[in-house]
Design a protein around this motif. Structure first.
Motif, PDB file in Angstrom:
ATOM      1  N   TRP A   7      24.391  25.646  48.306  1.00  0.00           N
ATOM      2  CA  TRP A   7      24.188  24.474  49.173  1.00  0.00           C
ATOM      3  C   TRP A   7      22.787  24.481  49.780  1.00  0.00           C
ATOM      4  N   GLN A   8      22.212  25.652  49.993  1.00  0.00           N
ATOM      5  CA  GLN A   8      20.823  25.723  50.443  1.00  0.00           C
ATOM      6  C   GLN A   8      19.895  25.190  49.360  1.00  0.00           C
ATOM      7  N   LEU A  11      19.966  21.403  49.406  1.00  0.00           N
ATOM      8  CA  LEU A  11      19.061  20.879  50.436  1.00  0.00           C
ATOM      9  C   LEU A  11      17.600  21.041  50.027  1.00  0.00           C
ATOM     10  N   LEU A  42      17.470  12.933  54.657  1.00  0.00           N
ATOM     11  CA  LEU A  42      17.056  14.083  55.463  1.00  0.00           C
ATOM     12  C   LEU A  42      16.582  13.727  56.863  1.00  0.00           C
ATOM     13  N   LEU A  49      25.508  14.702  55.300  1.00  0.00           N
ATOM     14  CA  LEU A  49      24.489  15.705  55.603  1.00  0.00           C
ATOM     15  C   LEU A  49      25.070  16.799  56.491  1.00  0.00           C
ATOM     16  N   VAL A  52      26.998  19.176  54.193  1.00  0.00           N
ATOM     17  CA  VAL A  52      26.120  20.005  53.363  1.00  0.00           C
ATOM     18  C   VAL A  52      25.432  21.071  54.226  1.00  0.00           C
ATOM     19  N   CYS A  53      24.950  20.677  55.405  1.00  0.00           N
ATOM     20  CA  CYS A  53      24.304  21.645  56.298  1.00  0.00           C
ATOM     21  C   CYS A  53      25.292  22.727  56.723  1.00  0.00           C
ATOM     22  N   MET A  60      22.164  21.017  61.401  1.00  0.00           N
ATOM     23  CA  MET A  60      21.729  19.689  60.964  1.00  0.00           C
ATOM     24  C   MET A  60      20.687  19.102  61.909  1.00  0.00           C
ATOM     25  N   LEU A  63      17.341  20.575  61.225  1.00  0.00           N
ATOM     26  CA  LEU A  63      16.825  20.068  59.947  1.00  0.00           C
ATOM     27  C   LEU A  63      16.276  18.649  60.118  1.00  0.00           C
TER      28      LEU A  63
END
Length: 165
Positions: A7-8, A11, A42, A49, A52-53, A60, A63
């Motif tokens: 997942w990183q 991103l 993003l 998001l 995913v974060c 998040m 980010l």
């Protein structure tokens, strides 16, 4: 590669799309479109998001703040290219209601009632789960369902792999 690292990488791919976009539109319309989409993804809070974060182990809000600052200094993108009508995706309605067991509630309302995050409900529906399963399968049991993701792939450094791989 662990699931968190995967997942990183997802991103990181979005960040690369946002920052390394072409500055001219000559033959690059799809990459410009992807860059616009990545920049919006993003810099705008969303359930997707957040999910995913969370899976990547990244805050998040941090980010979003960092990307807004980085993109303020990035090269401006050419205008979004016009896509053929067949490729334009319908916009999502913010208060879309899901009907289950005789009730129609928004995803947020179902999330509050079931204890399953709104991001998880959205992700489950996007990967083909029925409304019933998306709202009733406990989060710890959902790991068993990840086999459904085997057909979806991501390409990184020229290598295409399924999410599970």
């Amino acid at each position: 590669m662990s699931e968190r690292e995967l997942w990183q990488e997802v991103l990181l791919c979005a960040i690369n799309d946002a920052l390394n976009a072409p500055t001219t539109s000559a033959g690059e319309s799809r990459r410009i479109q992807q860059a616009h989409e990545a920049r919006a993804y993003l810099t705008t809070p969303s359930d997707d998001l957040a999910e995913v974060c969370s899976l990547a182990g990244i805050d998040m809000d941090a980010l979003l703040d960092r990307m807004q600052k980085r993109l303020a200094d990035a090269h401006p993108l050419p205008p979004r290219p016009k896509l053929p009508p067949a490729r334009i995706q319908p916009t999502r309605t913010r208060n879309r209601r899901l009907e289950y067991d005789g009730e129609a509630l928004t995803v947020r309302e179902w999330s509050e009632r079931t204890g399953i995050s709104a991001g998880a409900i959205h992700a489950r529906l996007r990967t083909g789960w029925t409304v019933s399963d998306a709202l009733t399968v406990a989060p710890d049991e959902s790991h068993k369902r990840r086999g459904q993701m085997n057909s979806k792939t991501i390409t990184h450094e020229g290598e295409a792999r399924t999410y599970r791989q």
